[in-house]
Design an enzyme around this catalytic site. Sequence first.
Site, PDB file in Angstrom:
ATOM      1  N   CYS A 153      -2.588   2.515   6.475  1.00  0.00           N
ATOM      2  CA  CYS A 153      -2.979   1.838   7.547  1.00  0.00           C
ATOM      3  C   CYS A 153      -3.657   2.398   8.623  1.00  0.00           C
ATOM      4  O   CYS A 153      -3.981   1.856   9.365  1.00  0.00           O
ATOM      5  CB  CYS A 153      -2.044   0.814   8.367  1.00  0.00           C
ATOM      6  N   GLU A 210       4.514  -3.417  12.257  1.00  0.00           N
ATOM      7  CA  GLU A 210       3.634  -2.630  12.158  1.00  0.00           C
ATOM      8  C   GLU A 210       2.666  -3.446  11.390  1.00  0.00           C
ATOM      9  O   GLU A 210       3.028  -3.472  10.664  1.00  0.00           O
ATOM     10  CB  GLU A 210       4.181  -1.835  11.494  1.00  0.00           C
ATOM     11  N   ASN A 262       0.915  -0.894   0.223  1.00  0.00           N
ATOM     12  CA  ASN A 262       0.047   0.122   0.108  1.00  0.00           C
ATOM     13  C   ASN A 262       1.218   1.424   0.144  1.00  0.00           C
ATOM     14  O   ASN A 262       0.187   2.000  -0.325  1.00  0.00           O
ATOM     15  CB  ASN A 262      -0.599  -0.302   1.634  1.00  0.00           C
TER      16      ASN A 262
HETATM   17  P1  NAP Z   1       0.704  -9.018   4.577  1.00  0.00           P
HETATM   18  O1  NAP Z   1       0.341  -9.743   3.646  1.00  0.00           O
HETATM   19  O2  NAP Z   1       1.364  -8.926   5.650  1.00  0.00           O
HETATM   20  O3  NAP Z   1       2.049  -8.833   3.678  1.00  0.00           O
HETATM   21  C1  NAP Z   1       3.757  -7.850   4.065  1.00  0.00           C
HETATM   22  C2  NAP Z   1       4.530  -8.753   3.305  1.00  0.00           C
HETATM   23  O4  NAP Z   1       4.618  -9.448   4.346  1.00  0.00           O
HETATM   24  C3  NAP Z   1       4.140  -9.030   1.768  1.00  0.00           C
HETATM   25  O5  NAP Z   1       5.766  -8.383   0.812  1.00  0.00           O
HETATM   26  C4  NAP Z   1       4.638  -9.660   1.947  1.00  0.00           C
HETATM   27  O6  NAP Z   1       4.719 -10.873   0.721  1.00  0.00           O
HETATM   28  C5  NAP Z   1       5.133 -10.544   3.115  1.00  0.00           C
HETATM   29  N1  NAP Z   1       4.045 -12.144   3.904  1.00  0.00           N
HETATM   30  C6  NAP Z   1       3.829 -13.250   3.660  1.00  0.00           C
HETATM   31  N2  NAP Z   1       4.021 -13.924   3.607  1.00  0.00           N
HETATM   32  C7  NAP Z   1       5.198 -13.632   4.695  1.00  0.00           C
HETATM   33  C8  NAP Z   1       5.555 -14.767   5.011  1.00  0.00           C
HETATM   34  N3  NAP Z   1       4.999 -16.860   6.020  1.00  0.00           N
HETATM   35  N4  NAP Z   1       6.802 -14.818   5.692  1.00  0.00           N
HETATM   36  C9  NAP Z   1       7.414 -13.676   5.944  1.00  0.00           C
HETATM   37  N5  NAP Z   1       6.555 -12.854   5.126  1.00  0.00           N
HETATM   38  C10 NAP Z   1       5.895 -12.879   4.507  1.00  0.00           C
HETATM   39  O7  NAP Z   1       0.124  -7.350   3.848  1.00  0.00           O
HETATM   40  P2  NAP Z   1      -0.354  -6.771   2.476  1.00  0.00           P
HETATM   41  O8  NAP Z   1      -1.505  -7.545   2.784  1.00  0.00           O
HETATM   42  O9  NAP Z   1       0.404  -6.880   0.960  1.00  0.00           O
HETATM   43  O10 NAP Z   1      -0.746  -5.142   2.947  1.00  0.00           O
HETATM   44  C11 NAP Z   1      -1.420  -4.974   3.813  1.00  0.00           C
HETATM   45  C12 NAP Z   1      -1.543  -4.915   5.366  1.00  0.00           C
HETATM   46  O11 NAP Z   1      -0.207  -3.949   5.756  1.00  0.00           O
HETATM   47  C13 NAP Z   1      -3.076  -4.094   6.701  1.00  0.00           C
HETATM   48  O12 NAP Z   1      -2.980  -4.794   7.471  1.00  0.00           O
HETATM   49  C14 NAP Z   1      -2.394  -2.710   7.244  1.00  0.00           C
HETATM   50  O13 NAP Z   1      -3.065  -2.299   7.619  1.00  0.00           O
HETATM   51  C15 NAP Z   1      -1.132  -3.467   6.678  1.00  0.00           C
HETATM   52  N6  NAP Z   1      -0.240  -1.748   6.945  1.00  0.00           N
HETATM   53  C16 NAP Z   1       0.460  -1.627   8.525  1.00  0.00           C
HETATM   54  C17 NAP Z   1       1.405  -0.358   8.054  1.00  0.00           C
HETATM   55  C18 NAP Z   1       1.843   0.120  10.322  1.00  0.00           C
HETATM   56  O14 NAP Z   1       2.425   1.408  10.059  1.00  0.00           O
HETATM   57  N7  NAP Z   1       0.693  -0.128  10.869  1.00  0.00           N
HETATM   58  C19 NAP Z   1       1.364   0.560   7.510  1.00  0.00           C
HETATM   59  C20 NAP Z   1       1.085   0.160   5.612  1.00  0.00           C
HETATM   60  C21 NAP Z   1       0.559  -1.475   6.076  1.00  0.00           C
HETATM   61  P3  NAP Z   1       3.774 -11.014  -0.780  1.00  0.00           P
HETATM   62  O15 NAP Z   1       3.412  -9.295  -1.110  1.00  0.00           O
HETATM   63  O16 NAP Z   1       4.661 -11.902  -1.615  1.00  0.00           O
HETATM   64  O17 NAP Z   1       2.619 -11.751  -0.108  1.00  0.00           O
END
Ligand code: NAP
Length: 486
Positions: free
Chosen positions: A286, A252, A154
């Site tokens: 987020c 995060e 995002n």
């Molecule tokens: P996600 O599905 O958790 O993926 C985040 C990252 O982790 C991606 O690079 C993903 O790779 C990788 N990943 C997936 N499975 C993994 C595993 N088993 N081991 C290690 N890494 C793995 O999150 P998203 O869908 O990309 O992003 C949306 C989420 O991010 C929302 O929940 C949002 O709230 C959160 N977010 C939080 C913040 C904050 O600062 N608090 C800021 C922005 C976003 P792949 O893409 O290859 O699956």
Amino acid sequence: MNSTEKFRNYINGQWKNSISGKEYEVFNPADKNQLLGSIPFCSKKDADLAIDAASSSLHEWSNITAPERGEILFEVLRIMDSRKLDLAETITLEEGKVLSDSEAEVKRAMNIIQFSAGEGRRLLGNTSQSENENNVSYTMRKPLGVVGIITPWNFPLAIPAWKIAPALICGNTVIFKPAFSTPLSAIKLVEIFEEAGLPPGVINLVTGSGSEIGQSLVEDNRVQGISFTGSTEIGTKIYSDGASKLKKIQCEMGGKNAVIVLKDADIEKAAKDVVIGAFGSTGQRCTATSRVIIEQEIYEEFIAKMLIFTKDLKIGNGIDADIDIGPLSSLDQLEKVTEYIGLGVEQGGKILIGGNRLEGEIFDDGFYVEPTIFVDVDKENIVAKEEIFGPVLISFKVSDLSEALDITNDVDFGLSSSIYTKDIKQAYKYINNVDTGMVHVNSPTLGGEVHLPFGGLKSSGVGHREQGEEGFNFFSELISVYIDHS
Ligand code: NAP
Ligand code: MG
């Protein structure tokens, strides 16, 4: 226009295909027929090579002085400044957010790089009084070592920048795993680091699936730290797997951010901010506003204002001028968001506006959903509790601040929150009682400034905060030194 360009990984200063030769394609979420390029689909073997490179270059990089490392980051900043528009367009093409939001994201990335570059001339420790005569004691920072950086789709440029810049200034070497669906911003960022003169092996980029590459980074004993941003589900797994290897981990994660509007608030400003907070960047921030909690005396008036501002939003391809809201960033996102809307209705919620996938003309080619406002939602409704990560806002009517605080805090998340009021007493009661890592008064739940810590409480975050001084605290170890000169 389709791009058949083949992109590569960056390992040990070289752009490479994946070892297996496998690739995958990325498409524009505003137009799913527009191919943006082919990306290496890497495996554990590629991750191993990247970890080898980061390990071999660690000694040399950490022994370059911090001000010199800072000079390289200042050069990164200069190059980014000259490519601002290209970077912003890349973000919009692969993520879908509107160009003005992408430009703001590039600016945010530049701010953190500037802040980290300047830290090269500080990276402070403390001197302290010794209990022994003719003894001196002080603390100094050392790098963690090799660090893994795992980022979501995002903010495909800003989140990587706000992890990589502090990691590098502290003397660490990096393996960077960007999100599967947004690798192009990551590739452009790494190209800039290369051009700025970062030595080979200091930053390594490995694209592909998180479950394979991300997991390799978490499991490999040569990686000392992991900085992760993403979902609470994956963050929880990384935190527990990493802890069993005694790694330093920063996660995060998700949010369910609420705005409280009290009866004395500036209603016009509050309604505008809530609508932008909820629907800007298609709700895929987020820190997006996903709940609004309104004092009963102004409830009808406030809802009416929100409706006016929501109807005014122009939805379309974010690359076009005058568009306010782009598509969701993927088919997965579209399916997830529309499923949540359906469940919210099934569980008794009433839709005031929106609720549907947009169809016809350009909308059929992309992942567009209407900005949606729910009213009359039970506190236990799934849409009141879980992170939807789309343009969906849940509204509540309350009798006073205490009830509003109860609702605000009654979720698993604790990332960001905001109150609109002119009453300083109510504002302080709120600041002191709200369970979120970031608290706003009379401003949206969004964003943050790079010199302040960023992150959340409860299921929203664990480990050190990012950015500000806390960012450097995560990416360094504090060593205590005792010298006897008697
Ligand atoms: P996600 O599905 O958790 O993926 C985040 C990252 O982790 C991606 O690079 C993903 O790779 C990788 N990943 C997936 N499975 C993994 C595993 N088993 N081991 C290690 N890494 C793995 O999150 P998203 O869908 O990309 O992003 C949306 C989420 O991010 C929302 O929940 C949002 O709230 C959160 N977010 C939080 C913040 C904050 O600062 N608090 C800021 C922005 C976003 P792949 O893409 O290859 O699956
Ligand atoms: Mg995901």
